[in-house]
Design a protein around this motif. Structure first.
Motif, short mmCIF file in Angstrom:
data_model
loop_
_atom_site.label_atom_id
_atom_site.label_comp_id
_atom_site.label_asym_id
_atom_site.label_seq_id
_atom_site.Cartn_x
_atom_site.Cartn_y
_atom_site.Cartn_z
N TYR A 22 9.12 -3.64 2.47
CA TYR A 22 8.40 -3.44 3.72
C TYR A 22 8.36 -4.72 4.56
N THR A 122 -1.50 3.96 2.06
CA THR A 122 -0.43 3.28 2.78
C THR A 122 0.88 4.07 2.69
N THR A 125 0.68 6.67 5.33
CA THR A 125 0.88 6.06 6.64
C THR A 125 2.36 5.88 6.95
N VAL A 126 3.11 5.39 5.99
CA VAL A 126 4.55 5.17 6.19
C VAL A 126 5.27 6.50 6.41
N LEU A 146 4.01 -1.58 10.47
CA LEU A 146 4.15 -2.16 9.14
C LEU A 146 3.26 -3.38 8.93
N VAL A 149 0.08 -2.32 7.40
CA VAL A 149 0.40 -1.73 6.11
C VAL A 149 0.68 -2.82 5.07
N GLY A 188 -4.71 8.01 5.79
CA GLY A 188 -3.37 7.46 5.97
C GLY A 188 -2.79 7.78 7.33
#
Length: 325
Positions: A22, A122, A125-126, A146, A149, A188
């Motif tokens: 990430y 997380t 979220t991604v 990101l 995150v 998220g």
């Protein structure tokens, strides 16, 4: 039930590798944002579509996916941005593997403590952002998503890390799968509109005064696009989060003999629910669209982050067993 230490160790390794990937995807995305034409082209397409739809319902066309660019128009920065997006997909797969291995190691739902909960939030979220960049031409904004995150995952994997272990008896319930998973998905997804609303304020500040953020503002999508991303993501997350809050009340009645007790975690979750309900109401009211609605959404974003990590660390309540062990 005995913990599988080998699978737990593999889960930790996958988590660490995910953070590293990430970070690399973050750097590649920031390179595209800084040096690529993607942002300017996205803004031009968004502005043109908004002008075309100004006289009728065709304004909804702004939500259509961007048409593929011809290979001759793809520069080095755009290729690097695509590499970053590919790394983001790879990181999401590795993070999912870490979550699954953690669940197999502990023989339960892998979100029984703050470390596991943060890992799952997380990941959602991604995944939500990957869906957004498939629909909107905003891949070059990946770095801004990101950044929080990566920060949350770093804090989660260091300060909040918890070794694999069985959960306390209060969490040994099928409600762990229903209530907590709904809270994870809602929280998220809420991170996406929070970031979009912050960028919206930058974009509108630039539109009102181009002298502000002269190198940054033009590369952001049109304010209307960012507003739609925030609104549609919130529309998805809010009912799921509401379902999670209601399930939590039912579980509380079964476990503690009451539906509501003003526990710190319950109270902050309720505050977040009220803020997002106010955002949706204000966003649906013509007079409250734009900056004021974005500010409300950012407040909801801040409350969600506060409830996600800090309530268990600074207060004592019935949810304290989900903290750091």
């Amino acid at each position: 039930m005995q913990i599988n230490e080998t699978l737990s160790q593999y889960s930790d390794w996958f988590y660490t590798t995910t953070v590293a990937i990430y970070v690399l995807a973050l750097l590649l995305s920031l390179f595209e944002q800084a040096f690529g034409a993607k942002g300017r082209l996205a803004h031009q397409r968004s502005a043109q579509k908004s002008l075309v739809g100004a006289g009728g319902p065709e304004i909804e066309d702004v939500d259509k996916p961007a048409e593929p660019e011809a290979p001759r128009e793809v520069g080095r920065a755009e290729r690097i941005g695509r590499m970053g997006a590919s790394l983001l997909v790879l990181g999401a797969l590795l993070q999912l593997t870490a979550i699954v291995l953690r669940g197999l190691a502990v023989h339960r739902a892998p979100w029984g403590n703050m470390y596991e909960y943060g890992m799952a939030v997380t990941f959602i979220t991604v995944v939500a952002w990957l869906i957004v960049i498939r629909k909107f031409p905003v891949r070059h904004l990946t770095g801004f998503l990101l950044l929080p995150v990566v920060i949350l995952m770093f804090i989660n994997g260091t300060l909040l890390y918890t070794v694999a272990a069985p959960v306390v008896p209060a969490l040994q319930s099928y409600w762990l799968y229903i209530h907590v998973s709904a809270a994870i998905i809602g929280s998220g997804v809420f991170l996406v509109p929070g970031v979009a609303s912050v960028l919206y304020l930058f974009r509108t500040a630039y539109d009102n005064n181009p002298a502000k953020f002269p190198g940054f503002g033009p590369k952001l999508p049109a304010a209307d696009v960012l507003d739609r991303i925030a609104y549609r993501a919130t529309i998805v997350a809010f009912p799921i989060f509401t379902f999670g809050v209601l399930c939590g009340a039912v579980w509380a009645e079964a476990a503690w003999g009451r539906f509501w007790g003003w526990d710190p975690k319950e109270t902050v979750a309720f505050i977040a629910w009220v803020v997002y309900a106010a955002y949706l109401h204000s966003r649906a009211t013509a007079g409250w669209r734009g900056t004021r609605a974005a500010v409300i959404n950012i407040v909801g974003f801040a409350v969600t982050i506060f409830n996600l990590f800090f309530v268990n660390l600074v207060t004592a309540g019935l949810h304290s067993y989900a903290g750091v062990n």
